[in-house]
Design a protein around this motif. Structure first.
Motif, PDB file in Angstrom:
ATOM      1  N   GLU A  60       8.348  13.878  14.430  1.00 44.08           N
ATOM      2  CA  GLU A  60       8.777  13.624  15.809  1.00 44.08           C
ATOM      3  C   GLU A  60      10.221  14.054  16.058  1.00 44.08           C
ATOM      4  OE1 GLU A  60       9.321   9.630  18.480  1.00 44.08           O
ATOM      5  OE2 GLU A  60       7.462   9.836  17.353  1.00 44.08           O
ATOM      6  N   ASP A  61      11.099  13.845  15.075  1.00 42.70           N
ATOM      7  CA  ASP A  61      12.533  14.019  15.316  1.00 42.70           C
ATOM      8  C   ASP A  61      13.204  15.131  14.519  1.00 42.70           C
ATOM      9  OD1 ASP A  61      12.479  11.957  17.149  1.00 42.70           O
ATOM     10  OD2 ASP A  61      13.037  10.432  15.695  1.00 42.70           O
ATOM     11  N   THR A  62      12.453  15.878  13.705  1.00 40.22           N
ATOM     12  CA  THR A  62      13.040  16.986  12.948  1.00 40.22           C
ATOM     13  C   THR A  62      12.090  18.190  13.051  1.00 40.22           C
ATOM     14  OG1 THR A  62      12.038  16.642  10.747  1.00 40.22           O
ATOM     15  CG2 THR A  62      13.951  15.258  11.306  1.00 40.22           C
ATOM     16  N   GLU A  63      12.384  19.215  12.316  1.00 42.39           N
ATOM     17  CA  GLU A  63      11.551  20.427  12.339  1.00 42.39           C
ATOM     18  C   GLU A  63      10.357  20.330  11.386  1.00 42.39           C
ATOM     19  OE1 GLU A  63      12.089  23.005  14.525  1.00 42.39           O
ATOM     20  OE2 GLU A  63      13.593  21.615  15.304  1.00 42.39           O
ATOM     21  N   THR A  64      10.111  19.168  10.822  1.00 46.12           N
ATOM     22  CA  THR A  64       9.012  18.989   9.871  1.00 46.12           C
ATOM     23  C   THR A  64       7.666  19.150  10.575  1.00 46.12           C
ATOM     24  OG1 THR A  64      10.412  17.358   8.757  1.00 46.12           O
ATOM     25  CG2 THR A  64       8.092  17.387   8.123  1.00 46.12           C
ATOM     26  N   THR A  65       6.689  19.714   9.867  1.00 42.27           N
ATOM     27  CA  THR A  65       5.339  19.864  10.408  1.00 42.27           C
ATOM     28  C   THR A  65       4.377  18.909   9.701  1.00 42.27           C
ATOM     29  OG1 THR A  65       4.699  21.556   8.800  1.00 42.27           O
ATOM     30  CG2 THR A  65       5.746  22.323  10.856  1.00 42.27           C
ATOM     31  N   PHE A  66       3.253  18.647  10.352  1.00 43.39           N
ATOM     32  CA  PHE A  66       2.211  17.824   9.715  1.00 43.39           C
ATOM     33  C   PHE A  66       1.679  18.516   8.461  1.00 43.39           C
ATOM     34  CE2 PHE A  66       1.708  16.148  14.167  1.00 43.39           C
ATOM     35  CZ  PHE A  66       2.161  14.876  13.875  1.00 43.39           C
ATOM     36  N   GLU A  67       1.628  19.831   8.495  1.00 44.85           N
ATOM     37  CA  GLU A  67       1.147  20.585   7.328  1.00 44.85           C
ATOM     38  C   GLU A  67       2.076  20.369   6.131  1.00 44.85           C
ATOM     39  OE1 GLU A  67       1.468  21.835  10.495  1.00 44.85           O
ATOM     40  OE2 GLU A  67      -0.697  21.746  10.871  1.00 44.85           O
ATOM     41  N   GLU A  68       3.372  20.321   6.406  1.00 48.70           N
ATOM     42  CA  GLU A  68       4.351  20.074   5.346  1.00 48.70           C
ATOM     43  C   GLU A  68       4.162  18.677   4.757  1.00 48.70           C
ATOM     44  OE1 GLU A  68       9.201  20.656   4.990  1.00 48.70           O
ATOM     45  OE2 GLU A  68       8.237  20.800   6.945  1.00 48.70           O
ATOM     46  N   LYS A  76      -0.373  12.132   5.875  1.00 45.86           N
ATOM     47  CA  LYS A  76      -0.307  12.968   7.081  1.00 45.86           C
ATOM     48  C   LYS A  76      -1.022  12.290   8.246  1.00 45.86           C
ATOM     49  CE  LYS A  76      -2.484  16.777   9.256  1.00 45.86           C
ATOM     50  NZ  LYS A  76      -3.676  17.572   9.209  1.00 45.86           N
ATOM     51  N   LEU A  77      -2.181  11.706   7.988  1.00 40.64           N
ATOM     52  CA  LEU A  77      -2.941  11.050   9.051  1.00 40.64           C
ATOM     53  C   LEU A  77      -2.153   9.892   9.660  1.00 40.64           C
ATOM     54  CD1 LEU A  77      -5.484  10.665  10.757  1.00 40.64           C
ATOM     55  CD2 LEU A  77      -6.390   9.241   8.903  1.00 40.64           C
ATOM     56  N   VAL A  78      -1.591   9.041   8.821  1.00 44.46           N
ATOM     57  CA  VAL A  78      -0.839   7.885   9.326  1.00 44.46           C
ATOM     58  C   VAL A  78       0.389   8.361  10.102  1.00 44.46           C
ATOM     59  CG1 VAL A  78       0.418   5.782   8.702  1.00 44.46           C
ATOM     60  CG2 VAL A  78      -1.701   6.363   7.498  1.00 44.46           C
ATOM     61  N   VAL A  79       1.116   9.316   9.545  1.00 39.23           N
ATOM     62  CA  VAL A  79       2.299   9.834  10.251  1.00 39.23           C
ATOM     63  C   VAL A  79       1.889  10.422  11.602  1.00 39.23           C
ATOM     64  CG1 VAL A  79       4.155  11.565  10.197  1.00 39.23           C
ATOM     65  CG2 VAL A  79       3.649  10.208   8.148  1.00 39.23           C
ATOM     66  N   SER A  80       0.767  11.134  11.634  1.00 38.77           N
ATOM     67  CA  SER A  80       0.331  11.729  12.905  1.00 38.77           C
ATOM     68  C   SER A  80      -0.019  10.655  13.937  1.00 38.77           C
ATOM     69  CB  SER A  80      -0.853  12.678  12.691  1.00 38.77           C
ATOM     70  OG  SER A  80      -2.036  11.972  12.370  1.00 38.77           O
ATOM     71  N   GLU A  81      -0.552   9.527  13.475  1.00 41.67           N
ATOM     72  CA  GLU A  81      -0.936   8.451  14.400  1.00 41.67           C
ATOM     73  C   GLU A  81       0.264   7.752  15.029  1.00 41.67           C
ATOM     74  OE1 GLU A  81      -4.906   6.284  13.222  1.00 41.67           O
ATOM     75  OE2 GLU A  81      -3.640   6.504  11.444  1.00 41.67           O
ATOM     76  N   VAL A  82       1.421   7.803  14.377  1.00 41.56           N
ATOM     77  CA  VAL A  82       2.605   7.121  14.914  1.00 41.56           C
ATOM     78  C   VAL A  82       3.634   8.104  15.472  1.00 41.56           C
ATOM     79  CG1 VAL A  82       2.294   5.084  13.451  1.00 41.56           C
ATOM     80  CG2 VAL A  82       3.756   6.956  12.645  1.00 41.56           C
ATOM     81  N   THR A  83       3.260   9.366  15.596  1.00 40.78           N
ATOM     82  CA  THR A  83       4.177  10.399  16.087  1.00 40.78           C
ATOM     83  C   THR A  83       3.915  10.681  17.563  1.00 40.78           C
ATOM     84  OG1 THR A  83       4.362  11.429  13.911  1.00 40.78           O
ATOM     85  CG2 THR A  83       4.877  12.818  15.806  1.00 40.78           C
ATOM     86  N   ASP A 124       0.865  -1.175   0.000  1.00 48.12           N
ATOM     87  CA  ASP A 124       0.000   0.000   0.000  1.00 48.12           C
ATOM     88  C   ASP A 124       0.904   1.228   0.000  1.00 48.12           C
ATOM     89  OD1 ASP A 124      -1.492   2.236   0.815  1.00 48.12           O
ATOM     90  OD2 ASP A 124      -2.797   1.065   2.116  1.00 48.12           O
ATOM     91  N   PRO A 125       0.817   2.075  -1.046  1.00 48.01           N
ATOM     92  CA  PRO A 125       1.735   3.222  -1.106  1.00 48.01           C
ATOM     93  C   PRO A 125       1.588   4.201   0.062  1.00 48.01           C
ATOM     94  CG  PRO A 125       0.092   3.338  -2.876  1.00 48.01           C
ATOM     95  CD  PRO A 125      -0.056   2.006  -2.214  1.00 48.01           C
ATOM     96  N   VAL A 126       0.401   4.334   0.609  1.00 50.11           N
ATOM     97  CA  VAL A 126       0.222   5.224   1.768  1.00 50.11           C
ATOM     98  C   VAL A 126       1.035   4.700   2.949  1.00 50.11           C
ATOM     99  CG1 VAL A 126      -1.445   6.108   3.459  1.00 50.11           C
ATOM    100  CG2 VAL A 126      -2.026   6.097   1.024  1.00 50.11           C
ATOM    101  N   VAL A 127       1.027   3.391   3.154  1.00 47.78           N
ATOM    102  CA  VAL A 127       1.775   2.781   4.261  1.00 47.78           C
ATOM    103  C   VAL A 127       3.277   2.932   4.036  1.00 47.78           C
ATOM    104  CG1 VAL A 127       2.256   0.620   5.494  1.00 47.78           C
ATOM    105  CG2 VAL A 127      -0.084   1.158   4.793  1.00 47.78           C
ATOM    106  N   ILE A 128       3.744   2.653   2.828  1.00 46.71           N
ATOM    107  CA  ILE A 128       5.180   2.702   2.548  1.00 46.71           C
ATOM    108  C   ILE A 128       5.712   4.136   2.674  1.00 46.71           C
ATOM    109  CG2 ILE A 128       6.982   2.195   0.847  1.00 46.71           C
ATOM    110  CD1 ILE A 128       5.386  -0.275   2.157  1.00 46.71           C
ATOM    111  N   ILE A 129       4.994   5.084   2.109  1.00 49.44           N
ATOM    112  CA  ILE A 129       5.418   6.486   2.207  1.00 49.44           C
ATOM    113  C   ILE A 129       5.381   6.945   3.666  1.00 49.44           C
ATOM    114  CG2 ILE A 129       4.768   8.861   1.574  1.00 49.44           C
ATOM    115  CD1 ILE A 129       3.855   7.608  -1.164  1.00 49.44           C
ATOM    116  N   SER A 130       4.349   6.553   4.385  1.00 43.53           N
ATOM    117  CA  SER A 130       4.251   6.911   5.809  1.00 43.53           C
ATOM    118  C   SER A 130       5.397   6.310   6.612  1.00 43.53           C
ATOM    119  CB  SER A 130       2.907   6.463   6.381  1.00 43.53           C
ATOM    120  OG  SER A 130       1.842   7.112   5.718  1.00 43.53           O
TER     121      SER A 130
END
Length: 196
Positions: free
Chosen positions: A75-83, A93-100, A61-67
């Motif tokens: 969590e570990d850099t200056e990156t934002t969810f908006e970015e 963004k949703l998947v990354v937010s769930e594991v952050t 699933d590309p959403v899973v792999i990219i996430s």
């Protein structure tokens, strides 16, 4: 701004997006190292998590792999969810937010929240969580991080198993790998206790 799902892209577009994602993560993590003696470049970790998903979990699933590649950027850099949403879309963004983890909270509270939240995150986030734990636990089996005791490593395994218990029923292949890792670690820890 990315407005369509990675699942709707052509093969060529998806390949370009995954390369863009790997490049994005590499730049974000460029100064970071893993906590092993070699100081392995941190980017090896998110790429390794994505590799575990595709090769060992049969997840494509590309959403899973990219996430997975992006899972530590906020969590570990200056990156934002908006970015993340701007570059890779709302699903990622949703998947990354769930594991952050929220790094403004104390460490023990963050660890407890992972246990509490893991049963309630999406299927996609659970897949990332499973592969992330496999990668981290394999690293821990290979080498205890600088500054860690055997007891601290054992506590990490126990905590990780509680997190994973909330993800059960997601991917039998990945869960079987984790079960082997947990069983092996228990045997090794017993040997340490009986020899001391």
């Amino acid at each position: 701004m990315m407005t369509i799902s990675p699942k709707e892209l052509s093969k060529e577009q998806l390949l370009s997006l995954i390369i863009k994602c790997a490049d994005f993560a590499a730049k974000k993590h460029k100064t970071q190292k893993r906590m092993n003696r070699e100081g392995t470049p941190y980017i090896n970790h998110p790429l390794g998590v994505a590799k575990i998903l595709t090769e060992e979990g049969d997840v494509h699933d590309p959403v899973v792999i990219i996430s997975a590649i992006l899972h530590d950027t906020v969590e570990d850099t200056e990156t934002t969810f908006e970015e993340i949403e701007q570059e890779f879309g709302a699903e990622v963004k949703l998947v990354v937010s769930e594991v952050t983890d929220d790094k403004t909270l104390p460490k023990m509270e963050r660890k407890q929240l992972q246990i509490d939240h893991s049963p309630h995150i999406s299927h996609e986030a659970k897949l990332v969580k499973l592969a992330d734990k496999i990668y981290n636990l394999r690293d821990l089996q290979a080498e205890v991080p600088i500054g860690w005791t055997a007891e601290r490593a054992h506590e990490y395994f126990k905590w990780a198993e509680q997190v994973i218990n909330g993800c059960r029923g997601t991917n039998a292949r990945l869960e079987a790998i984790l079960d082997e890792i947990f069983a092996s670690e228990r045997m090794e820890y017993e040997k340490i206790l009986t020899s001391s």
